[in-house]
Design an enzyme around this catalytic site. Structure first.
Site, PDB file in Angstrom:
ATOM      1  N   HIS A 278      -6.826   3.613 -25.934  1.00 25.86           N
ATOM      2  CA  HIS A 278      -5.797   3.677 -24.878  1.00 25.86           C
ATOM      3  C   HIS A 278      -4.565   4.334 -25.485  1.00 25.86           C
ATOM      4  CE1 HIS A 278      -2.759   2.058 -22.092  1.00 25.86           C
ATOM      5  NE2 HIS A 278      -3.741   1.782 -21.255  1.00 25.86           N
TER       6      HIS A 278
ATOM      7  N   ASP B  84      -7.180  -3.937 -31.027  1.00 24.62           N
ATOM      8  CA  ASP B  84      -6.631  -3.986 -29.675  1.00 24.62           C
ATOM      9  C   ASP B  84      -7.656  -4.734 -28.821  1.00 24.62           C
ATOM     10  OD1 ASP B  84      -6.114  -3.522 -27.026  1.00 24.62           O
ATOM     11  OD2 ASP B  84      -5.747  -1.373 -27.240  1.00 24.62           O
TER      12      ASP B  84
ATOM     13  N   GLN C  95      -9.097  -5.416 -23.775  1.00 22.85           N
ATOM     14  CA  GLN C  95     -10.260  -5.437 -22.874  1.00 22.85           C
ATOM     15  C   GLN C  95     -11.385  -6.313 -23.404  1.00 22.85           C
ATOM     16  OE1 GLN C  95     -10.146  -4.226 -19.934  1.00 22.85           O
ATOM     17  NE2 GLN C  95      -8.424  -2.787 -20.029  1.00 22.85           N
TER      18      GLN C  95
ATOM     19  N   LYS D 102      -4.234  -9.180 -18.116  1.00 21.40           N
ATOM     20  CA  LYS D 102      -5.634  -8.772 -18.018  1.00 21.40           C
ATOM     21  C   LYS D 102      -6.570  -9.958 -18.200  1.00 21.40           C
ATOM     22  CE  LYS D 102      -4.617  -4.154 -19.819  1.00 21.40           C
ATOM     23  NZ  LYS D 102      -4.765  -3.251 -18.680  1.00 21.40           N
TER      24      LYS D 102
ATOM     25  N   CYS E 178      -5.233   6.264 -18.938  1.00 23.69           N
ATOM     26  CA  CYS E 178      -4.445   6.275 -20.193  1.00 23.69           C
ATOM     27  C   CYS E 178      -5.323   6.554 -21.402  1.00 23.69           C
ATOM     28  CB  CYS E 178      -3.668   4.978 -20.394  1.00 23.69           C
ATOM     29  SG  CYS E 178      -2.461   4.676 -19.118  1.00 23.69           S
TER      30      CYS E 178
HETATM   31  N1  PLP Z   1      -5.202  -1.204 -24.771  1.00 22.67           N
HETATM   32  C1  PLP Z   1      -6.203  -1.196 -23.891  1.00 22.67           C
HETATM   33  C2  PLP Z   1      -7.624  -1.095 -24.388  1.00 22.67           C
HETATM   34  C3  PLP Z   1      -5.926  -1.293 -22.530  1.00 22.67           C
HETATM   35  O1  PLP Z   1      -6.925  -1.281 -21.645  1.00 22.67           O
HETATM   36  C4  PLP Z   1      -4.583  -1.394 -22.102  1.00 22.67           C
HETATM   37  C5  PLP Z   1      -4.251  -1.430 -20.656  1.00 22.67           C
HETATM   38  O2  PLP Z   1      -4.985  -0.952 -19.835  1.00 22.67           O
HETATM   39  C6  PLP Z   1      -3.575  -1.418 -23.060  1.00 22.67           C
HETATM   40  C7  PLP Z   1      -3.920  -1.324 -24.383  1.00 22.67           C
HETATM   41  C8  PLP Z   1      -2.137  -1.561 -22.676  1.00 22.67           C
HETATM   42  O3  PLP Z   1      -1.918  -2.814 -22.128  1.00 22.67           O
HETATM   43  P1  PLP Z   1      -0.490  -3.194 -21.494  1.00 22.67           P
HETATM   44  O4  PLP Z   1      -0.153  -2.109 -20.525  1.00 22.67           O
HETATM   45  O5  PLP Z   1      -0.720  -4.516 -20.848  1.00 22.67           O
HETATM   46  O6  PLP Z   1       0.470  -3.268 -22.628  1.00 22.67           O
END
Ligand code: PLP
Length: 406
Positions: A122, A199, A202, A225, A363
């Site tokens: 992401h 990270d 997900q 999430k 993203c």
């Molecule tokens: N990392 C992953 C794998 C994501 O799917 C997302 C959001 O879709 C993020 C980071 C960023 O999360 P946030 O916008 O809640 O900070």
């Protein structure tokens, strides 16, 4: 396959009608809906507890502090961290990664060092490292993936060297659904003397998490999430590392003593929690994690996997439909395109049928570049989805094909 159906009633928004049709919510990778107990936790906080934490001696302040620190212990238990000092409350995954990219960069990255990420990150786990590498004169190395959406572990092995300082990868890809071999990634990074950030944005809602078994130095996720509120998340860090990192943001709560000449900092976790926190959000996140535990992450995983198989089979049978992300180990995400139909048209027409999906690059522009496409349509699952939701999606896709003459 629909054995978690009883939990649908916990989510009031699922009763909503969209354009006169029952809502089918399949945008869970973007954000999940909230159960009544999480909504109640926010309301109850403002009705009965509201006060600033850690600063007051009065009743409400002590109550708010106890509730906040209780939520920290819930998060510690959820991740199986060794200590609540290893749980830092942040605004979310993006904020957590920026914290580590800044603090680790300031303290431990020098010109010529290398950071490794993957092509399927992401943007939140891409851009902070790019910026940090620019700032520190370090080099960013990227692990590519193959057309199934699996990381090229052979290239990862080649990237690792004594120059590698940190490896940052997602556990589960938000646009492909791939479950990455994070245990192997962590072991190999440690063998090279590097630390690892996972990270988990997900993964935490779909896969049981044990940060001690994973042995990663950092792990982060977003509350929204995992059925919690927006604007709150967690950074887990091994205590030895959080102790060593310089502070990220400065202000109230994070200091031990301030004089005109010098400031000394609070102990963990407060060193990384400058300013008044999102107290209601923290408490509601604790409630969300307790809710997920009460349903049971293994049961959620089993249910979502069955639905994923069901959806994959039905969608693969649609003429002209291609799924992006076909790794054998996947969870809860189906990214797809239908020949001749722009993803925005598909998303817009599905919306008119009450089906909420996401369209675009999610993203993850490097993922789209890999396939030479602009974007996909993404359906993503949560514990409250059922076969009826999938059937409505599939019928909707077929209808869009008819409407557009494809
Ligand atoms: N990392 C992953 C794998 C994501 O799917 C997302 C959001 O879709 C993020 C980071 C960023 O999360 P946030 O916008 O809640 O900070």
């Amino acid at each position: 396959m629909d054995n978690l159906t009883k939990y649908r009633d916990d989510f009031p928004i699922l009763q909503t009608e969209i354009y006169g049709r029952p809502l089918v919510y399949l945008d869970n990778a973007a954000t999940t809906q909230k159960p009544q107990c999480v909504i109640d936790a926010i309301t109850d906080y403002y009705l009965s507890t509201n006060s600033n934490v850690h600063r007051g001696l009065h009743y409400l302040s002590e109550k708010a502090t106890a509730a906040q620190e209780g939520a920290r212990q819930i998060a510690q238990g959820y991740l199986n961290a060794q200590s609540p000092r290893e749980i830092i409350f942040t605004k979310g995954t993006t904020d957590s990664i920026n914290l580590v990219a800044f603090s680790f960069g300031e303290g431990f990255v020098h010109p010529g060092d290398e950071i490794i990420i993957s092509e399927m990150e992401h943007h939140s786990n891409f851009v902070p490292w790019q910026l940090m590498c620019e700032r520190k004169g370090a080099t960013l190395k990227v692990i590519p993936f193959d057309d199934n959406g699996e990381l090229r572990m052979d290239v990862y092995a080649q990237h690792l060297s004594e120059k590698t300082r940190l490896v940052a990868v997602n556990y589960v890809s938000n646009s492909l659904g791939t479950i990455n071999p994070v245990r192997e990634i962590i072991t190999k990074a440690h063998d090279a003397g590097a630390v690892v950030l996972i990270d988990g944005a997900q993964s935490v809602q779909h896969i049981p998490t044990d940060v001690q078994a994973l042995d990663c130095e950092f792990f982060c996720f977003s509350g929204h999430k995992i059925y919690g509120p927006t604007g709150i998340g967690v950074l887990y860090g091994k205590e030895e590392w959080l102790d060593k990192l310089p502070p990220y943001q400065a202000g109230g709560e994070m200091i031990h003593q301030v004089t005109v000449e010098k400031t000394t900092f609070s102990e963990l976790p407060f060193k990384f929690e400058a300013g008044t926190p999102n107290i209601a959000g923290i408490i509601a996140l604790g409630q969300a994690l307790s809710y997920v535990r009460s349903v049971g992450v293994p049961d959620i995983a089993e249910h979502e996997n069955e639905l994923l198989q069901y959806a994959t089979e039905k969608m693969s049978a649609i003429d002209g439909l291609r799924i992006f992300g076909t790794a054998p180990l996947k969870t809860s995400v189906i990214s797809f395109l239908v020949n001749g139909i722009h993803h925005y048209d598909m998303g817009t027409l599905l919306d008119k049928m009450g089906v909420a999906v996401r369209t675009g690059h999610h993203c993850t522009q490097p993922v789209m570049d890999h396939y030479h496409i602009e974007g996909t349509v993404r359906a993503s699952l949560a514990l409250y989805n059922n076969t009826h939701d999938i059937d409505t999606l599939v019928d909707g896709i077929i209808k869009v094909k008819q409407i557009t003459g494809q």
